[in-house]
Design a protein around this motif. Sequence first.
Motif, short mmCIF file in Angstrom:
data_model
loop_
_atom_site.label_atom_id
_atom_site.label_comp_id
_atom_site.label_asym_id
_atom_site.label_seq_id
_atom_site.Cartn_x
_atom_site.Cartn_y
_atom_site.Cartn_z
N GLU A 149 6.08 -12.57 22.31
CA GLU A 149 5.30 -12.21 23.50
C GLU A 149 5.66 -10.82 24.01
O GLU A 149 4.79 -10.00 24.29
CB GLU A 149 5.51 -13.25 24.61
N LEU A 150 6.96 -10.55 24.12
CA LEU A 150 7.37 -9.28 24.75
C LEU A 150 7.13 -8.06 23.85
O LEU A 150 6.83 -6.98 24.34
CB LEU A 150 8.85 -9.34 25.12
N PHE A 151 7.30 -8.25 22.57
CA PHE A 151 7.23 -7.09 21.67
C PHE A 151 5.88 -6.97 20.98
O PHE A 151 5.75 -6.22 20.01
CB PHE A 151 8.36 -7.16 20.64
N ASP A 152 4.88 -7.68 21.46
CA ASP A 152 3.54 -7.56 20.90
C ASP A 152 2.99 -6.18 21.26
O ASP A 152 2.81 -5.86 22.44
CB ASP A 152 2.64 -8.66 21.48
N PRO A 153 2.72 -5.32 20.26
CA PRO A 153 2.25 -3.97 20.58
C PRO A 153 0.92 -3.94 21.31
O PRO A 153 0.55 -2.91 21.89
CB PRO A 153 2.16 -3.29 19.21
N ARG A 154 0.19 -5.07 21.30
CA ARG A 154 -1.10 -5.09 22.00
C ARG A 154 -0.95 -5.40 23.48
O ARG A 154 -1.92 -5.32 24.23
CB ARG A 154 -2.02 -6.14 21.34
N LEU A 155 0.26 -5.74 23.88
CA LEU A 155 0.49 -6.09 25.29
C LEU A 155 0.42 -4.82 26.16
O LEU A 155 1.08 -3.82 25.86
CB LEU A 155 1.87 -6.73 25.41
N ARG A 165 8.36 -14.61 33.58
CA ARG A 165 8.04 -16.00 33.18
C ARG A 165 9.05 -16.50 32.16
O ARG A 165 9.55 -17.61 32.24
CB ARG A 165 6.63 -16.06 32.56
N LEU A 166 9.35 -15.64 31.18
CA LEU A 166 10.31 -16.02 30.14
C LEU A 166 11.70 -16.24 30.71
O LEU A 166 12.42 -17.15 30.31
CB LEU A 166 10.36 -14.95 29.05
N ALA A 167 12.08 -15.38 31.66
CA ALA A 167 13.42 -15.50 32.26
C ALA A 167 13.56 -16.88 32.92
O ALA A 167 14.62 -17.52 32.81
CB ALA A 167 13.64 -14.39 33.28
N ALA A 168 12.50 -17.33 33.56
CA ALA A 168 12.54 -18.66 34.21
C ALA A 168 12.69 -19.76 33.16
O ALA A 168 13.46 -20.72 33.34
CB ALA A 168 11.27 -18.87 35.03
N ARG A 169 11.98 -19.60 32.05
CA ARG A 169 12.06 -20.60 30.99
C ARG A 169 13.46 -20.62 30.36
O ARG A 169 13.99 -21.67 30.02
CB ARG A 169 11.00 -20.31 29.93
N GLY A 170 14.03 -19.46 30.23
CA GLY A 170 15.36 -19.36 29.61
C GLY A 170 16.44 -20.04 30.43
O GLY A 170 17.47 -20.44 29.89
#
Lengths: 534, 276
Positions: free
Chosen positions: B149-155, B166-171
Amino acid sequence: MKREKILPLIGFTLLLVCFSIALTRVFSRQRAAANPDEIVIRIAHWQLESGIRDAIDALARDYERLHPGVRIEQNPIPERIYPSWLRTQLVGGTAPDLIEIGKGSDDETLARFFVPLTEYVELPNPYNAGTSLAPLRWRDTFVDGLAGGDSYKPNLLEYYGVPLSMITVRMYYNVTEWKRILGDTPPPADYDAFVDICERVQKHAASTGETLFPIAGSNYGTPWFASSLIGSQTQRLAGRLDDTLVLKPNPIETALQFATGRWTLDEPDFVNGLSLARQIGRFAQPGFIQANRDDATFYFVQGRALMIVTGSWDAPSFRALAPFELSAFRLPMPSPDHPRFGAGTYGLSSEADTPTSAAFGLTRASRHREHVIDFLHFLTSQKGNSTFSRVSGWLPSVVDIELPPLVKPFEPVLDGHVNGIGMDVGGGADVRRVVDSNLGALFDANVDVAKIQGILRSQLPDAVRSDLMRTVRQFVLNTARQDTLVAAQIILRGHHPDNAEHRRKQSELLEAQTMQELRRAWILHELEVPDSPR
Amino acid sequence: MSRPFPLRLLPGLVLLAATPLPAADSPPASSPWDQAALGLFKDAHASFAQQAAAADREARFGEAVTLINLQPKTDTNLDRAASLLTAIAATDATDELGVSSRYYLARIAQIHRASPDNAAALRIYRELAGLSSPHALAQRAVVHVALLELFDPRLAPAEIRPGFDRLAARGATLTDPSALRDFHLVMGDAALRFNLGETIALDHLLAADRAGIVRATTQRDTWVRIAELARRTGRNDVAITYYRHFLDKFLRDSRRLMITERLAALTATQPAEAAR
């Protein structure tokens, strides 16, 4: 008897003699192996340089004296045929007990044919009893803790090799000629002193008509010197490019930063590096870039050049071949207070990262595993490795060994700064090809730096990008392979919950995967490639 | 007159020379899982495939995970592996082997296929992450979600921060030490690279270190990064601690001089700390 009949007879006779000798050797070896009272440990390597065989021989005889009933046989194999020889021996079941690893020994070969040494390297080396190294784990007695070189295999998570030495690159010089031409002049402390010495040698040659050049140049050693000089000029540039805050340039990051325009060939520090590197060309023999390693060695040992750049592995051979006294000094670099080349440098670079080398692995075919381990312990004990260094003239791999005077100049310098960015941006194969194919222009006094920049500007970007994509593919191959290893460790951990090794290996594999996938993701992000083909 | 060479002896000599030597190309490990752990995928696969009982899920799992690394790598092998893993997961999708099989289905899609299907892989990783299972690979799926998710160049740049949060909360729900460590290594790196804040990067790297970094290469770089980030964000006590950790553990590293100088500069400004 007619000549036509004699020649074939001689040929057949020679063939028969050779065949008989070969048969005798094979059968005598089998007889020796079959002798229940004698243990034969065979050791093979590709180090044909003078001194190495003598050193291993000396240690073998010492060991045999300590252990009557054990005989050590040494088998040096030419480097060119080593990988195929190794494969044949391993598959044929005739492999020696100890084999130098690093050529032709990929992970699968090691896993299949070699014994992991992890359980052994975690215990002290008994031959270090009574020394300062006695309480240390065997692996902690090596200068790199067995973390570098061919000792530890990160994909297999095991130690497979125990090293005897390490290598550094030095400027060798002919002491006899040095004294004759330069008197008591000491080895140069910095780049300017080095240039001064080279110019004095050139003047001497011009005034006396002698055929003598300051440096025996070649397409083998001279580029190392050039790259070191560029690295000295780009130390501060590397610091400015340290986006990941690790205080050390990473080849992949540097290449990626080049590919994305974070830095260019117009950086003043890099331009300075090119200017500096090309200056050394004028001190070598004409057309040196066409000369290979052997040509340059020939020049040097014949006394037609005062100095030569090469690795510490050449020292014993030079001493055997050269009819003069030999010594060496570190490759000279400009100091930070240099008026022209001081701005980009912090100072002399550190050699603390020098890994160990000449690592030996134990083959599964060995019938005397414990004796072989004992011999390895003996070879790499403080005393044994000291003997190795003294007789071979190579650096030791074990800590706290007093270096013999001949070896002292090659000792890695631990103080110093991190080196900067070299000429081979990223160090990949395609960039290497571009650099190698343009060495002639780099060292050509008639080609100015701007033209070299132009050449590199037109060829490097594609090469860097191609190397980066190759790195991505390599990461995919590694992580794909690790997938099965992870699965195996997870299942084995379930089967043996009390075995901490499976937990360690699983954790280490996953961490290794994460770090590679993280870097791969960043490369693809920066190159704007959404998916990477395998 | 000379006697001719006794050519009739040659075949005998040739036969003698050609006497075959005992082959040593046999696998060194006993169980197929031990073979797989050594990277001897072909031998391990043959052993798993011989275990005929189709109902033996572990053997079928072994067959699948060795198939994905058999050389040459073929679509047929990958299809067969995917089919085996799907069957294992169909029996029970949330037990040990079920979770592992789903994880490897994602790996096949992302890493092993000649044309990767990141979307398919991400879907499976998200499903596994959503299980909140203690299984190591279910928790590891969160690491892969973060990477994809984070390193997707299309983001778009504006989407990075919300995604990161969001990811930090999941982690925060992770408990497996390896997954926890790797998640924080990824998040720390992402925070630094995407300029999400040096304090945030530092906190993630500190969490990774607490979870237990096992490789020396990762450890030495992470400790330097922690110390550098701490120095830059004014947490000098942390910087001093980690510079010292580094100097104590890594006796041969070309960064020692630079780190020694930085430590000296910091301790000079903190006399009480220097006296420690």
